[in-house]
Structures are given as structure tokens and as C-alpha cells.
Design an enzyme around this catalytic site. Structure first.
Site, short mmCIF file in Angstrom:
data_model
loop_
_atom_site.label_atom_id
_atom_site.label_comp_id
_atom_site.label_asym_id
_atom_site.label_seq_id
_atom_site.Cartn_x
_atom_site.Cartn_y
_atom_site.Cartn_z
N CYS A 60 0.81 -1.23 0.00
CA CYS A 60 0.00 0.00 0.00
C CYS A 60 0.84 1.27 0.00
O CYS A 60 0.31 2.36 -0.20
CB CYS A 60 -0.97 -0.01 1.18
SG CYS A 60 -2.15 -1.37 1.03
N HIS A 118 -3.55 7.08 2.39
CA HIS A 118 -3.88 5.77 1.83
C HIS A 118 -5.26 5.36 2.37
O HIS A 118 -5.56 5.55 3.54
CB HIS A 118 -2.82 4.76 2.23
CG HIS A 118 -3.21 3.35 1.91
ND1 HIS A 118 -3.58 2.98 0.64
CD2 HIS A 118 -3.32 2.24 2.69
CE1 HIS A 118 -3.89 1.69 0.66
NE2 HIS A 118 -3.75 1.22 1.88
N ASN A 147 -10.00 -0.33 -0.84
CA ASN A 147 -8.54 -0.23 -0.81
C ASN A 147 -7.98 -0.78 -2.13
O ASN A 147 -7.98 -1.98 -2.35
CB ASN A 147 -8.00 -1.03 0.39
CG ASN A 147 -6.48 -0.95 0.51
OD1 ASN A 147 -5.81 -0.43 -0.38
ND2 ASN A 147 -5.96 -1.47 1.61
C1 LIG Z 1 -9.96 -5.97 8.68
C2 LIG Z 1 -10.67 -5.02 9.62
C3 LIG Z 1 -11.66 -4.17 8.87
C4 LIG Z 1 -11.44 -5.83 10.65
O1 LIG Z 1 -12.05 -4.96 11.55
P1 LIG Z 1 -11.89 -5.18 13.13
O2 LIG Z 1 -12.71 -4.16 13.76
O3 LIG Z 1 -10.43 -5.21 13.43
O4 LIG Z 1 -12.54 -6.59 13.30
P2 LIG Z 1 -11.93 -7.86 14.01
O5 LIG Z 1 -10.96 -8.53 13.10
O6 LIG Z 1 -11.49 -7.48 15.39
O7 LIG Z 1 -13.24 -8.72 14.13
C5 LIG Z 1 -14.31 -8.34 14.97
C6 LIG Z 1 -15.42 -9.31 14.73
O8 LIG Z 1 -16.00 -9.08 13.43
C7 LIG Z 1 -16.00 -10.29 12.70
N1 LIG Z 1 -15.81 -9.99 11.28
C8 LIG Z 1 -14.66 -9.95 10.58
N2 LIG Z 1 -14.92 -9.65 9.31
C9 LIG Z 1 -16.25 -9.50 9.21
C10 LIG Z 1 -17.11 -9.18 8.16
N3 LIG Z 1 -16.67 -8.96 6.94
N4 LIG Z 1 -18.43 -9.08 8.43
C11 LIG Z 1 -18.91 -9.30 9.65
N5 LIG Z 1 -18.13 -9.60 10.69
C12 LIG Z 1 -16.82 -9.71 10.49
C13 LIG Z 1 -14.86 -11.10 13.28
O9 LIG Z 1 -15.04 -12.47 13.02
C14 LIG Z 1 -14.98 -10.78 14.73
O10 LIG Z 1 -16.00 -11.54 15.30
P3 LIG Z 1 -15.83 -12.16 16.79
O11 LIG Z 1 -15.67 -10.97 17.67
O12 LIG Z 1 -17.09 -12.90 16.96
O13 LIG Z 1 -14.61 -13.02 16.70
C15 LIG Z 1 -9.65 -4.12 10.38
O14 LIG Z 1 -8.91 -4.91 11.27
C16 LIG Z 1 -8.74 -3.40 9.48
O15 LIG Z 1 -9.14 -2.51 8.76
N6 LIG Z 1 -7.44 -3.69 9.59
C17 LIG Z 1 -6.41 -3.00 8.86
C18 LIG Z 1 -6.56 -3.31 7.43
C19 LIG Z 1 -5.57 -2.59 6.61
O16 LIG Z 1 -5.30 -1.46 6.84
N7 LIG Z 1 -5.05 -3.33 5.65
C20 LIG Z 1 -4.24 -2.86 4.64
C21 LIG Z 1 -3.01 -2.31 5.17
S1 LIG Z 1 -2.50 -1.32 4.02
#
Ligand SMILES: CC(C)(COP(=O)(O)OP(=O)(O)OC[C@H]1O[C@@H](n2cnc3c(N)ncnc32)[C@H](O)[C@@H]1OP(=O)(O)O)[C@@H](O)C(=O)NCCC(=O)NCCS
Length: 331
Positions: free
Chosen positions: A115, A255, A285
Site C-alpha cells: 500500500c 492511503h 482499498n
Molecule cells: C480488517 C478489519 C476491517 C477488521 O475490523 P476489526 O474491527 O479489526 O474486526 P476484528 O478482526 O477485530 O473482528 C471483529 C469481529 O467481526 C468479525 N468480522 C470480521 N470480518 C467481518 C465481516 N466482513 N463481516 C462481519 N463480521 C466480520 C470477526 O469475526 C470478529 O467476530 P468475533 O468478535 O465474533 O470473533 C480491520 O482490522 C482493518 O481494517 N485492519 C487493517 C486493514 C488494513 O489497513 N489493511 C491494509 C493495510 S495497508
């Protein structure tokens, strides 16, 4: 007379096909509201069509840019492509783009920094302008993320989209252009965000395909924590060492990975949301594509002399910020 590298034109390309949150609801166990509140994304674009790759999106954007500037492909000295979804392992996507454009006097290469790919590429292009070696450098940020996204994995398939953004870099001697940059890397972060299969460590096998190893693997929460800190730290640092207050910054171009990461960066920089470029809701993204696609979307609103901070965080880990003074007005 100091030569600075200035962006003198921008353009972008996103595919027509829209993959909405509602459609994703029919593909994996997710819901539209969760995606929007946790990431800020409503829809993303997907490149459909057999045989189409990252180079095709970049070529669409570059051709429009050249037309806008009345420049022929033969005038381009160099094309640098930030991407993690090259058309092939080799030759480089830059090589293919040069051929498809008819840029017969250009050379270039791809830069793999996930990214942060556009920032790494912009910094590289800058050097060729500042040394006087090149007069016209095209910097591309383009990714066809749908090629490496697992549409059975709800934690990653909601995030990514396809798109390409391109800028033209030219020399400027009037004080406009790239002023400062901070680029960082920490390869120990690779375990949190990477594509396991397809490289020399794990070449493709029947098993690697069956195990979904040719797709993005991400530990979302870990990446989130590093990204919030990395992007905010580096953005604050570049402001501090250039004596820029929040008020003096006209635009933050972050980003577009997660709206919550963007908000945290803006808060740390002490700048209001009205100065933050945002298109994550429409494109998701697009990895290397996000920053130049933002510049394209907001081109008419930027003014000559605006202090602009570009900021990114990505797989590797890689991250960085670039401070530039915008070089032109758009009618
Ligand atoms: C991926 C991302 C959106 C997930 O959001 P989050 O708030 O961290 O969510 P978590 O991974 O903690 O999951 C929370 C809950 O939602 C659930 N969940 C994950 N994806 C889901 C989806 N698409 N829909 C519904 N629920 C979802 C998980 O299973 C978890 O459930 P649980 O609590 O029962 O285990 C977030 O972590 C993120 O944006 N990370 C950085 C990504 C990024 O910047 N990537 C590129 C780098 S350049």
C-alpha cells in the site's frame, strides 16, 4: 537554481463493474452496515474481462493524461509502477505499459511496496527529475487486487478493489513540487500481511492453490494497530520537521485502507475532516492506487501552492509520508 520534481498532471481509471456491500452479503457471512462502520467502504470496483490486468488500467489512465497535456508517448522518459499485482512475475508491468502505450523512448520498472507502492515510486521518480536525468516521468499506482483476493474470506474480501492512478512528474524551478519525504520499512511485519504462495519460497503447487495461498493473508487487528501508529507518526514527523501547523496543511491525502485509520491520522495532525481526501467509500482499498486516485478525484479543489501531505501504510511493513507544494491550478 534548485530543480524540484512537481506533479503537473494526474489521471485515474477505475473499472465499470461495481461490487457493493449488498452483493458481498450474498457471497460471505457479512452485512453491509458492519463493513461500512468498521471500514468506511460502501462499494469497490472490479476489473472484469479475460486477459485484462493491471497494465490495462494504467494504460487507460496514462493515455487520458497524455491527451489532456498534449504529450506524445515518445516524450516520456520513464515509467515507474507501484504494484503488488503485476501482470506477470516478469517482465515488469512498466515494460508492458511502455509497449502498450508506444512509449518507445521510455524505460522503467515496478516497485513492490504494497500500500506504500505509490509513495515509494513517487520518491524514486523524484530522484530522476532532481538529478536532471529525466524531464518527464510517469508514476503509476495500480493494482488489480481482485486477482489475489479470496472471495470466501470475509475479513479481506470486503476491503479490496481494483484501480489505477497516474501522475506526471516534471522539473520545477519556482519552488513547487516535492519538498520532503520520509519512507520507512520493517520486514518483520511480513507475517501479518502477505501472500504466501507464488514466489520462490513457495512456488505454485496443487496444494498451495487448494490452501488458498495465492491470496492476501491478513491479521486485520495487528495490521490496524501498526497502521494507525505508523501513518500518524510519520505524518506528524514530516509536519514537525517542516514547521507546518495543521492550519498550514491544505490537504491530507491518506492511503485508503480504513476510515478509522485515516481519522486517527488527521486527529494527530490536527487537521479537520474537510481537508482530508476520501474516496474509500467508492473504491475500497486499491493498494497502490489509492493516493493517485484521490489526487484525481480532488484535482479541481487543489490550488497552486497548497501544502499537501501524502501518507500511507502497507504490507511489509512499509510506510511513509511525502510533503509537496501543489504546482498548478485546474480550471
Ligand atoms: C480488517 C478489519 C476491517 C477488521 O475490523 P476489526 O474491527 O479489526 O474486526 P476484528 O478482526 O477485530 O473482528 C471483529 C469481529 O467481526 C468479525 N468480522 C470480521 N470480518 C467481518 C465481516 N466482513 N463481516 C462481519 N463480521 C466480520 C470477526 O469475526 C470478529 O467476530 P468475533 O468478535 O465474533 O470473533 C480491520 O482490522 C482493518 O481494517 N485492519 C487493517 C486493514 C488494513 O489497513 N489493511 C491494509 C493495510 S495497508
Amino acid at each position: 537554481m534548485k530543480i524540484q520534481a512537481a506533479i503537473t498532471a494526474v489521471h485515474g481509471y477505475v473499472p465499470d463493474y461495481v461490487l457493493s456491500n449488498e452483493v458481498l452479503e450474498t457471497m460471505v457471512d457479512t452485512n453491509s452496515e458492519w463493513i461500512e462502520t468498521r471500514t468506511g467502504i460502501k462499494e469497490r470496483r472490479i476489473l472484469k474481462g479475460k486477459g485484462l490486468g493491471t497494465s490495462d488500467m494504467a494504460v487507460e489512465a496514462i493515455n487520458k493524461l497524455l491527451k489532456k497535456k498534449n504529450i506524445s508517448p515518445e516524450e516520456i522518459d520513464m515509467i515507474i509502477v507501484g504494484t503488488v499485482t503485476p501482470d506477470h512475475i516478469f517482465p515488469s508491468t512498466s515494460n508492458i505499459i511502455c509497449d502498450k502505450l508506444g512509449a518507445t523512448n521510455a524505460w522503467g520498472y515496478d516497485i513492490s511496496a504494497a500500500c506504500s507502492g505509490f509513495l515509494y515510486s513517487l520518491e524514486t521518480g523524484k530522484q530522476f527529475i532532481e538529478t536532471g536525468k529525466c524531464k518527464k516521468v510517469i508514476v503509476v499506482g495500480a493494482d488489480k487486487m481482485s486477482a489475489i483476493t479470496d472471495y470466501t474470506d470475509r475479513s479481506t474480501c470486503i476491503i479490496f478493489g481494483d484501480g489505477a492512478g497516474v501522475v506526471l512528474l516534471e522539473p520545477n524551478t519556482e519552488g513547487f513540487g516535492i519538498v520532503d519525504s520520509i519512507l520507512r520499512a520493517d520486514g518483520s511485519g511480513r507475517k501479518y500481511l502477505f501472500q504466501k504462495g507464488g514466489g520462490s519460497v513457495q512456488p505454485p503447487t496443487m496444494r498451495s492453490v487448494a490452501n488458498h495461498e495465492h491470496f492476501v493473508y491478513q491479521e486485520g487487528q495487528a495490521v490496524f494497530k501498526f497502521a494507525v501508529k505508523g501513518m500518524a507518526d510519520v505524518s506528524a514527523e514530516i509536519m514537525e520537521r517542516n514547521n507546518l501547523s495543521g492550519e498550514e496543511v491544505a490537504w491530507l491525502v491518506p492511503h485508503q485502507a480504513n476510515k478509522r485509520i485515516i481519522d486517527a491520522t488527521a486527529r494527530r495532525m490536527n487537521i479537520g475532516s474537510e481537508k482530508v481526501m476520501l474516496n474509500i467509500q467508492r473504491y475500497g482499498n486499491t493498494t497502490s492506487g489509492t493516493i493517485p486516485l484521490c489526487l484525481w478525484d480532488y484535482e479541481k479543489q487543489m490550488k497552486k501552492g497548497d501544502n499537501i501531505i501524502l501518507s500511507a501504510f502497507g504490507g511489509g511493513f512499509t510506510w511513509g509520508a511525502i510533503y509537496l507544494k501543489w504546482a498548478y491550478n485546474t480550471k
